[in-house]
Design a protein around this motif. Structure first.
Motif, PDB file in Angstrom:
ATOM      1  N   ARG A   1       0.826  -1.200   0.000  1.00  0.00           N
ATOM      2  CA  ARG A   1       0.000   0.000   0.000  1.00  0.00           C
ATOM      3  C   ARG A   1       0.863   1.253   0.000  1.00  0.00           C
ATOM      4  NH1 ARG A   1      -3.920   1.581   5.112  1.00  0.00           N
ATOM      5  NH2 ARG A   1      -5.006   3.356   4.146  1.00  0.00           N
ATOM      6  N   ILE A   2       0.497   2.220  -0.829  1.00  0.00           N
ATOM      7  CA  ILE A   2       1.171   3.519  -0.836  1.00  0.00           C
ATOM      8  C   ILE A   2       0.244   4.543  -0.202  1.00  0.00           C
ATOM      9  CG2 ILE A   2       2.088   5.365  -2.284  1.00  0.00           C
ATOM     10  CD1 ILE A   2       3.000   3.248  -4.264  1.00  0.00           C
ATOM     11  N   ILE A   3       0.770   5.284   0.773  1.00  0.00           N
ATOM     12  CA  ILE A   3      -0.064   6.210   1.538  1.00  0.00           C
ATOM     13  C   ILE A   3       0.692   7.513   1.778  1.00  0.00           C
ATOM     14  CG2 ILE A   3       0.707   5.243   3.750  1.00  0.00           C
ATOM     15  CD1 ILE A   3      -2.158   5.761   4.807  1.00  0.00           C
ATOM     16  N   GLU A   4      -0.025   8.639   1.740  1.00  0.00           N
ATOM     17  CA  GLU A   4       0.557   9.948   2.025  1.00  0.00           C
ATOM     18  C   GLU A   4       0.317  10.307   3.481  1.00  0.00           C
ATOM     19  OE1 GLU A   4      -0.857  12.917  -0.613  1.00  0.00           O
ATOM     20  OE2 GLU A   4       0.095  12.037  -2.394  1.00  0.00           O
ATOM     21  N   GLU A   5       1.229  11.099   4.049  1.00  0.00           N
ATOM     22  CA  GLU A   5       1.130  11.419   5.467  1.00  0.00           C
ATOM     23  C   GLU A   5      -0.043  12.338   5.796  1.00  0.00           C
ATOM     24  OE1 GLU A   5       4.679  13.348   6.773  1.00  0.00           O
ATOM     25  OE2 GLU A   5       4.696  14.791   5.134  1.00  0.00           O
ATOM     26  N   THR A   6      -0.677  12.914   4.767  1.00  0.00           N
ATOM     27  CA  THR A   6      -1.831  13.787   5.009  1.00  0.00           C
ATOM     28  C   THR A   6      -3.165  13.034   4.988  1.00  0.00           C
ATOM     29  OG1 THR A   6      -1.889  14.300   2.649  1.00  0.00           O
ATOM     30  CG2 THR A   6      -0.697  15.836   4.096  1.00  0.00           C
ATOM     31  N   GLN A   7      -3.143  11.774   4.602  1.00  0.00           N
ATOM     32  CA  GLN A   7      -4.399  11.027   4.511  1.00  0.00           C
ATOM     33  C   GLN A   7      -4.960  10.735   5.908  1.00  0.00           C
ATOM     34  OE1 GLN A   7      -2.747   8.505   0.748  1.00  0.00           O
ATOM     35  NE2 GLN A   7      -4.572   7.665   1.714  1.00  0.00           N
ATOM     36  N   PRO A   8      -6.295  10.776   6.057  1.00  0.00           N
ATOM     37  CA  PRO A   8      -6.916  10.580   7.377  1.00  0.00           C
ATOM     38  C   PRO A   8      -6.563   9.248   8.027  1.00  0.00           C
ATOM     39  CG  PRO A   8      -8.518  11.422   5.791  1.00  0.00           C
ATOM     40  CD  PRO A   8      -7.295  11.080   5.011  1.00  0.00           C
ATOM     41  N   GLU A   9      -6.350   8.216   7.223  1.00  0.00           N
ATOM     42  CA  GLU A   9      -6.080   6.883   7.775  1.00  0.00           C
ATOM     43  C   GLU A   9      -4.590   6.626   8.020  1.00  0.00           C
ATOM     44  OE1 GLU A   9      -6.579   6.375   3.227  1.00  0.00           O
ATOM     45  OE2 GLU A   9      -7.255   7.692   4.848  1.00  0.00           O
ATOM     46  N   PHE A  10      -3.759   7.682   7.865  1.00  0.00           N
ATOM     47  CA  PHE A  10      -2.312   7.499   7.995  1.00  0.00           C
ATOM     48  C   PHE A  10      -1.922   7.019   9.395  1.00  0.00           C
ATOM     49  CE2 PHE A  10       2.013   9.427   8.667  1.00  0.00           C
ATOM     50  CZ  PHE A  10       2.695   8.604   7.784  1.00  0.00           C
ATOM     51  N   HIS A  11      -2.513   7.620  10.444  1.00  0.00           N
ATOM     52  CA  HIS A  11      -2.154   7.258  11.819  1.00  0.00           C
ATOM     53  C   HIS A  11      -2.489   5.796  12.111  1.00  0.00           C
ATOM     54  CE1 HIS A  11      -2.615   7.080  16.252  1.00  0.00           C
ATOM     55  NE2 HIS A  11      -1.553   7.867  16.226  1.00  0.00           N
ATOM     56  N   GLU A  12      -3.644   5.345  11.674  1.00  0.00           N
ATOM     57  CA  GLU A  12      -4.030   3.950  11.904  1.00  0.00           C
ATOM     58  C   GLU A  12      -3.129   2.997  11.122  1.00  0.00           C
ATOM     59  OE1 GLU A  12      -5.358   0.685  13.385  1.00  0.00           O
ATOM     60  OE2 GLU A  12      -5.933   2.665  14.148  1.00  0.00           O
ATOM     61  N   ALA A  13      -2.722   3.422   9.921  1.00  0.00           N
ATOM     62  CA  ALA A  13      -1.814   2.598   9.129  1.00  0.00           C
ATOM     63  C   ALA A  13      -0.461   2.448   9.833  1.00  0.00           C
ATOM     64  CB  ALA A  13      -1.631   3.203   7.741  1.00  0.00           C
ATOM     65  N   LEU A  14       0.015   3.529  10.457  1.00  0.00           N
ATOM     66  CA  LEU A  14       1.278   3.455  11.206  1.00  0.00           C
ATOM     67  C   LEU A  14       1.120   2.562  12.431  1.00  0.00           C
ATOM     68  CD1 LEU A  14       2.756   7.075  11.173  1.00  0.00           C
ATOM     69  CD2 LEU A  14       3.284   5.146   9.684  1.00  0.00           C
ATOM     70  N   ALA A  15      -0.024   2.655  13.122  1.00  0.00           N
ATOM     71  CA  ALA A  15      -0.260   1.797  14.284  1.00  0.00           C
ATOM     72  C   ALA A  15      -0.235   0.326  13.882  1.00  0.00           C
ATOM     73  CB  ALA A  15      -1.600   2.154  14.929  1.00  0.00           C
ATOM     74  N   ASP A  16      -0.837   0.021  12.740  1.00  0.00           N
ATOM     75  CA  ASP A  16      -0.847  -1.357  12.250  1.00  0.00           C
ATOM     76  C   ASP A  16       0.566  -1.811  11.891  1.00  0.00           C
ATOM     77  OD1 ASP A  16      -2.397  -3.724  11.310  1.00  0.00           O
ATOM     78  OD2 ASP A  16      -1.530  -3.143   9.377  1.00  0.00           O
ATOM     79  N   ALA A  17       1.337  -0.921  11.248  1.00  0.00           N
ATOM     80  CA  ALA A  17       2.718  -1.255  10.899  1.00  0.00           C
ATOM     81  C   ALA A  17       3.562  -1.475  12.148  1.00  0.00           C
ATOM     82  CB  ALA A  17       3.313  -0.138  10.043  1.00  0.00           C
ATOM     83  N   TYR A  18       3.308  -0.680  13.194  1.00  0.00           N
ATOM     84  CA  TYR A  18       4.051  -0.835  14.448  1.00  0.00           C
ATOM     85  C   TYR A  18       3.759  -2.199  15.087  1.00  0.00           C
ATOM     86  CZ  TYR A  18       5.733   0.189  19.172  1.00  0.00           C
ATOM     87  OH  TYR A  18       6.390   0.142  20.382  1.00  0.00           O
ATOM     88  N   ARG A  19       2.478  -2.577  15.109  1.00  0.00           N
ATOM     89  CA  ARG A  19       2.101  -3.865  15.710  1.00  0.00           C
ATOM     90  C   ARG A  19       2.701  -5.034  14.944  1.00  0.00           C
ATOM     91  NH1 ARG A  19      -2.895  -1.002  16.517  1.00  0.00           N
ATOM     92  NH2 ARG A  19      -3.617  -1.678  14.453  1.00  0.00           N
ATOM     93  N   LYS A  20       2.792  -4.889  13.631  1.00  0.00           N
ATOM     94  CA  LYS A  20       3.304  -5.983  12.787  1.00  0.00           C
ATOM     95  C   LYS A  20       4.812  -5.895  12.554  1.00  0.00           C
ATOM     96  CE  LYS A  20      -1.067  -6.508  10.272  1.00  0.00           C
ATOM     97  NZ  LYS A  20      -1.759  -6.349   8.965  1.00  0.00           N
ATOM     98  N   ARG A  21       5.448  -4.917  13.212  1.00  0.00           N
ATOM     99  CA  ARG A  21       6.896  -4.711  13.062  1.00  0.00           C
ATOM    100  C   ARG A  21       7.274  -4.540  11.581  1.00  0.00           C
ATOM    101  NH1 ARG A  21       9.823  -5.661  17.667  1.00  0.00           N
ATOM    102  NH2 ARG A  21       8.699  -6.626  19.393  1.00  0.00           N
ATOM    103  N   MET A  22       6.485  -3.759  10.886  1.00  0.00           N
ATOM    104  CA  MET A  22       6.678  -3.530   9.458  1.00  0.00           C
ATOM    105  C   MET A  22       7.452  -2.231   9.249  1.00  0.00           C
ATOM    106  SD  MET A  22       3.659  -2.978   6.655  1.00  0.00           S
ATOM    107  CE  MET A  22       2.724  -4.321   7.403  1.00  0.00           C
ATOM    108  N   ARG A  23       8.429  -2.255   8.356  1.00  0.00           N
ATOM    109  CA  ARG A  23       9.216  -1.054   8.082  1.00  0.00           C
ATOM    110  C   ARG A  23       8.616  -0.298   6.897  1.00  0.00           C
ATOM    111  NH1 ARG A  23      13.215  -0.693  11.403  1.00  0.00           N
ATOM    112  NH2 ARG A  23      14.605  -2.415  11.966  1.00  0.00           N
ATOM    113  N   PRO A  24       8.172   0.947   7.095  1.00  0.00           N
ATOM    114  CA  PRO A  24       7.705   1.745   5.955  1.00  0.00           C
ATOM    115  C   PRO A  24       8.878   2.080   5.035  1.00  0.00           C
ATOM    116  CG  PRO A  24       7.082   2.736   8.072  1.00  0.00           C
ATOM    117  CD  PRO A  24       8.086   1.688   8.358  1.00  0.00           C
ATOM    118  N   LEU A  25       8.580   2.282   3.780  1.00  0.00           N
ATOM    119  CA  LEU A  25       9.572   2.751   2.825  1.00  0.00           C
ATOM    120  C   LEU A  25       9.244   4.190   2.449  1.00  0.00           C
ATOM    121  CD1 LEU A  25       9.944  -0.280   0.354  1.00  0.00           C
ATOM    122  CD2 LEU A  25      11.434   0.337   2.268  1.00  0.00           C
ATOM    123  N   CYS A  26      10.211   5.086   2.623  1.00  0.00           N
ATOM    124  CA  CYS A  26      10.045   6.470   2.189  1.00  0.00           C
ATOM    125  C   CYS A  26      10.280   6.514   0.684  1.00  0.00           C
ATOM    126  CB  CYS A  26      11.034   7.379   2.918  1.00  0.00           C
ATOM    127  SG  CYS A  26      10.957   9.105   2.389  1.00  0.00           S
TER     128      CYS A  26
END
Length: 398
Positions: free
Chosen positions: A9-34
């Motif tokens: 999934r590609i997501i911008e930091e201004t999207q409303p669901e960005f915070h929840e996406a980061l929380a999910d990535a944190y729980r799954k120990r997933m590394r975002p790619l800039c």
């Protein structure tokens, strides 16, 4: 605007669901790619309070596009270069920085030694083994991204978010085997209506500084804005903003050393009413509940909370504050003024530009060292203000 790739999934930091996406990535120990560059650069998600924030991986700042907020200038252009890998050791996987400090965090009897803030010079050339109190404050300020600025942030940097950023940065640091947040006290923004609740939270935060029945006493680290130094019968008390009715006591000897060691910072603070004077201090509590400062260092920051070391740097910081381009102020840490460093970096452009402020009355050795420093990074542009030659030249235009 930054874009990240999370799994497929590609997501911008201004999207409303960005915070929840980061929380999910944190729980799954997933590394975002800039996605500032093709292929992306690995980041990690930090959890601070109820917030999730994307942080660059250690030592990766130079790999980001210069226009990306995650871009970081080479460490050797500031005083940070000589400290990385020695006084500051960063785990490449977790991003946790282990700090080796030159000051004591315990007190036996009436003394806490060794001292390196007001009680001694913290500007020994090439001192890369340990951090002074002032250097810890510099590193905290840098990691909290309080050295960065763009005119788009005007009026949006307040003590409550400065405190949050400092605590978030401290959560990624350890000192003497413990996390820095366990021993760091940053007062929360005071509101008279919440006085009782704030005092209760403060009392809970200061539990580590309570004196034990026997053995050495633990000291804590205060970071706060100085409001005043008020004389007492046998010394002075430090009055910190957002800490009403909670003075910190300094003995007369420490106060005199503070006046001598940080004469420049105190003079710069006195010269500009909009500037702030930041203090970092080790302190403990007496059995009577009084807070006593053991050691202390100072740093002056402009109205936008960006640090500066001289009236010349203040003029540069003020000029940068008016630009939409992102700038990052360089800090000296342990380096003396006789050693050239980049005063700031201008980013948000295809080629970053290092800004150098040359003090008056420098010798040929300084000029040679400056020329060598600039030549060591040919991919970075250079702007030089030789203060002895007159007024500040125009800043580079895109």
């Amino acid at each position: 605007m930054r874009r990240f790739k999370l799994a497929d999934r590609i997501i911008e930091e201004t999207q409303p669901e960005f915070h929840e996406a980061l929380a999910d990535a944190y729980r799954k120990r997933m590394r975002p790619l800039c996605l500032c560059k093709d292929g992306g650069l690995a980041m990690y998600v930090a959890h601070v309070g109820d917030q999730y924030i994307v942080k660059r991986m250690p030592m990766s700042g130079g790999g980001h596009d210069p226009g990306c907020p995650s871009y970081e200038a080479p460490d050797e252009l500031s005083g940070l270069g000589v400290l990385m890998g020695s006084a500051i050791q960063v785990d490449p996987e977790s991003g946790i920085a282990a700090l080796k400090v030159a000051f004591s965090l315990t007190k036996i009897g009436r003394r806490a030694a060794p001292h390196t803030g007001a009680n001694g010079s913290d500007t020994v050339a090439g001192d890369a083994k340990k951090l002074s109190l002032r250097s810890v404050l510099h590193y905290l300020w840098h990691q909290a991204e309080l050295t960065a600025w763009t005119s788009r942030w005007a009026g949006k940097r307040h003590w409550w978010n400065i405190r949050w950023q400092l605590l978030a940065a401290a959560g990624q640091m350890t000192v003497k085997g413990g996390t820095l947040t366990e021993m760091l006290f940053v007062p929360e923004a005071f509101r008279a209506a919440d006085k009782a609740a704030i005092e209760q939270r403060r009392a809970a935060a200061l539990v580590p500084a309570l004196p034990p029945k026997s053995g050495p006493r633990k000291l804590m680290i205060l970071v706060g804005e100085v409001k005043d130094f008020a004389p007492t019968r046998s010394g002075h008390r430090l009055v910190v903003k957002h800490l009403p009715d909670f003075p910190l006591l300094l003995d007369e000897g420490l106060y005199r050393r503070l006046q001598g060691r940080f004469e420049t910072e105190l003079s710069l603070w006195e010269a500009d009413e909009a500037s702030h004077l930041m203090a970092i201090a080790t302190f403990g509590l007496t059995p009577a509940g009084l807070a006593v400062v053991e050691d202390m260092a100072l740093m002056v920051v402009a109205e936008n909370w960006v640090p500066y070391d001289s009236a010349y740097e203040k003029k540069l910081v003020d000029a940068l504050a008016r630009l939409r381009d992102r700038s990052v102020k360089g800090l000296r840490y342990n380096l003396p003024v006789e050693q050239p460093t980049a005063a700031a970096m201008l980013q948000s452009r295809s080629q970053p530009v290092a800004l150098y402020v040359v003090p008056p009355s420098v010798d040929g050795g300084y000029e040679a060292a400056l020329e060598e420093l600039i030549a060591s990074r040919p991919e970075i542009g250079a702007w030089i203000w030789r203060t002895a030659d007159g007024e500040m030249p125009p800043l580079p235009v895109r």
